[in-house]
Design an enzyme around this catalytic site. Structure first.
Site, PDB file in Angstrom:
ATOM      1  N   SER A   2      60.885 110.565  21.445  1.00 47.11           N
ATOM      2  CA  SER A   2      60.009 109.260  21.487  1.00 47.11           C
ATOM      3  C   SER A   2      58.439 109.565  21.421  1.00 47.11           C
ATOM      4  CB  SER A   2      60.315 108.582  22.724  1.00 47.11           C
ATOM      5  OG  SER A   2      60.031 107.242  22.843  1.00 47.11           O
TER       6      SER A   2
ATOM      7  N   ARG B  21      58.708  97.036  33.072  1.00 49.77           N
ATOM      8  CA  ARG B  21      59.873  97.987  33.078  1.00 49.77           C
ATOM      9  C   ARG B  21      60.917  97.200  32.531  1.00 49.77           C
ATOM     10  NH1 ARG B  21      61.408 103.156  32.002  1.00 49.77           N
ATOM     11  NH2 ARG B  21      63.039 103.899  33.368  1.00 49.77           N
TER      12      ARG B  21
ATOM     13  N   ASP C 209      69.285 102.907  17.622  1.00 47.98           N
ATOM     14  CA  ASP C 209      67.978 102.873  18.264  1.00 47.98           C
ATOM     15  C   ASP C 209      67.118 101.661  17.344  1.00 47.98           C
ATOM     16  OD1 ASP C 209      65.409 103.070  19.195  1.00 47.98           O
ATOM     17  OD2 ASP C 209      65.437 105.251  18.763  1.00 47.98           O
TER      18      ASP C 209
ATOM     19  N   HIS D 226      67.896 103.640  21.878  1.00 48.09           N
ATOM     20  CA  HIS D 226      66.657 104.565  22.093  1.00 48.09           C
ATOM     21  C   HIS D 226      67.040 105.753  23.039  1.00 48.09           C
ATOM     22  CE1 HIS D 226      62.664 106.045  21.326  1.00 48.09           C
ATOM     23  NE2 HIS D 226      62.408 105.777  22.452  1.00 48.09           N
ATOM     24  N   ASP D 227      67.763 105.362  24.076  1.00 47.17           N
ATOM     25  CA  ASP D 227      68.033 106.126  25.058  1.00 47.17           C
ATOM     26  C   ASP D 227      69.094 107.366  24.705  1.00 47.17           C
ATOM     27  OD1 ASP D 227      66.375 105.151  27.207  1.00 47.17           O
ATOM     28  OD2 ASP D 227      67.921 104.283  28.445  1.00 47.17           O
TER      29      ASP D 227
END
Lengths: 410, 410
Positions: free
Chosen positions: B175, B245, B340, B373-374
């Site tokens: 990232s 968040r 992602d 994405h994680d």
């Protein structure tokens, strides 16, 4: 004149049109909202009751003698009863679906009697959180009961009763409006001849709910929200509304469309190395957020996102949408847009497949438009042509049923 | 032992591995952060200067005699120098890439000397907005200069100098960390032998920037932010951080993964018809937001999202990434994950294509993983095998260069 017209098929049909000729279309011109008060309490899905309430609505065109040409247009999150036309002296007050509804337009007001109605809980005139709660003599605020898509449909049905409309030629809506159209087809199957469900979904995904909840949290935690009673404090939770709208707006546009419109374009000539506006996309979103926070009600935002989250007609049928739609009698047009990632085409196909399973007459158009979810409000000629062609079919069906004298006058 | 190993090719190569055998891997165990103070001012891209600063870092493994086995691991938004291992007496303090870095792990600390360094502006130890501004004697707050990915790389290079590392065997990151690795390859081309860019992008899209800006607006408009000087007021803009968040978290997960993990599961047995928690996804996101707002610094969040927005190495080359990467000398591994949608595979392919255009040696793995994405932080065996195999190659290259005596000892 647009000459082609589709035949709705009993099976899953994909069709995409290009309008061959330029159509002569104008706005319906000046319109006036009307209102109707209902004293019979409205029982809600939550168990609460709306003791009495007012619905604000607009109509365009003329209801025919047998009341068979009525079309109900259901609004989405940010819209209202003001579907088409303008208000006198307010040239910028054009209705939110003026490109779709009017004389010579896809939903032609020379043929159909079109109704736009503001839903209870909204902030555009119908009874909502900013109005007086008869039980307390103060604004409802957060005490306004959580309403559902189904509650809205029942309220709309009472308006239809009052206007003498037993059965709609069509019920139509985009996004949350499409959910209402779909709910009409299950709750009042014999009162809907055609159901147009555009850019919608049979239920929100976890990601959809997540975005809604972040938006709600932004509002609920704004110190100016005062647990929903901000009216009494003379303030508005603008910060929360602004963030909520910015989040929502991102989900309305496609990634590609945003890239095309804004890309990484800078407002100035170089990076600012601060927290003002660097990129045009920031400027655009902040402007949208600011504007929204000036006119939209925070309690309404909470209510409407909850109505979105709760909509799930298959829930009572062990998740089987085909069972949920088995009682429908309408014919359907379902439309989706390829770049809509809020309610992707896959979600519309679920509706189509459930209808096909029930051998309902359903036409499906998947429009390859670049504008994301917002495409349902825009002027893609193929989209407009699909809806126009479908209403040709609706109209020709009416024509067949009409007494000869009316057919001549039409 | 994993036996297969890829050959990096001069062309665009797609490879996906399945680890055939279970590997014996353990955490590196207890680790201790170190810190180094730099008195030479660091000129920043903004024109500002960081007069003096401290970098906190951790190292794992042993630096070999010719200092050729060093690997720099760059962290993303929410992480730190604490890449692997745990702190004594804190069994839950596992580093953020402990599955990747350790004895016998893909980045094997029995072979490599691994450095994790906290970037300036962060809130995990290195000089940041909560530290004293020597010019005022008060916390920097909003006066902490906006730092860029390139600024971070220059700071990291000074740490490398101090540790006696002239050239890294590899620089690696996921990232935002991948952006730093990429920047290393252009800013210090002769100091990077291999560059591992994972789940990253050569620049943020308008949609990426939009999400960042909404998060920033949530923080900036939180009344407890006090223009960044909340330290002096004894408060923390938790509401803004929480919303920021929650937004970020939605973009880290894939739609499908969220559907799989949470779907429309209810916390209780029925709808609550209120604004508490109805759905499990709401519970999860609010919990993540709450937790984050307890430990993360609001000024840091602003700084890091700006660093993300500003990263665009092609900007100085009329948008031509191939030109921007023409001075690189490293070999590359680029990895992306199919689900992602924050930094989609397409963005990684842009990097690969620009490198191929320059006839760089680049390997590319597009992993069909469900976790969005994680995924770059998770344990997909194919992903782990790709990185493991790549480090086999890095190691075998070192081995060739090593004096015989060291080769035997290794």
């Amino acid at each position: 004149m647009y000459e082609s017209s589709p035949t709705a098929t009993g099976a899953f049909g994909l069709f995409v049109f290009c309008a061959g000729k330029t159509l002569s279309m104008k706005s319906i011109g000046n319109v006036k909202p009307q209102s109707m008060h209902f004293v019979e309490p409205l029982p809600l899905q939550s168990g609460a009751v709306l003791s009495d309430y007012t619905l604000v609505y607009e109509t365009y065109g003329t209801l025919n003698a047998d009341c068979s040409n009525a079309v109900l247009v259901c609004h989405a999150l940010n819209a209202s009863h003001h579907v088409a036309g303008t208000y006198e002296g307010q040239p910028k007050s054009t209705g939110w679906w003026d490109n779709m509804v009017g004389p010579g337009k896809p939903l032609d007001t020379n043929r159909f009697f079109v109704i736009g109605v503001n839903n209870p809980g909204s902030c555009f005139g119908s009874t909502g959180p900013m109005h007086t709660n008869p039980a307390t003599g103060k604004p409802y605020g957060a005490l306004f009961p959580v309403v559902t898509v189904e509650d809205w449909v029942h309220a709309q049905a009472r308006l239809a009763d009052a206007l003498g409309i037993r059965k709609f030629a069509a019920v139509m809506g985009g996004s949350l409006g499409g959910m209402q159209a779909l709910a009409w087809s299950t709750l009042y199957p014999d009162r809907v001849a055609h159901c147009l469900v555009i850019a919608s979904t049979p239920k929100l995904s976890a990601q959809n709910i997540a975005f809604n909840d972040v938006a709600r949290q932004a509002i609920l935690t704004d110190p100016d929200f005062h647990d929903g009673d901000f009216y009494a404090h003379g303030v508005v939770p603008k910060r929360g509304l602004r963030v909520a709208r910015m989040i929502g707006h991102i989900t309305y546009l496609s990634d590609d469309d945003m890239a095309e419109k804004f890309g990484r374009d800078l407002r100035g000539t170089d990076y600012q190395f601060g927290y003002g506006i660097d990129f045009e996309i920031e400027s655009y979103l902040r402007y949208q957020g600011d504007k929204f926070s000036e006119y939209f009600d925070a309690n309404t935002y909470l209510l409407i996102t909850k109505a979105l989250d709760y909509f799930d007609p298959a829930r009572a049928c062990q998740g089987d949408l085909a069972v949920a739609l088995s009682g429908t009698q309408a014919e359907f047009l379902v439309v989706s847009f390829t770049t809509d990632w809020r309610f992707a085409p896959e979600r519309s196909r679920e509706i189509v497949q459930a209808l096909v399973k029930n051998e309902r007459r359903v036409s499906y158009a998947e429009i390859d438009a670049p504008h994301g979810h917002d495409a349902f409000l825009l002027d893609d000629p193929r989209y407009m042509a699909v809806v126009r062609a479908y209403y040709e079919k609706v109209w020709s069906g009416l024509d067949m049923q009409m007494p000869a004298v009316q057919r001549e006058a039409a």
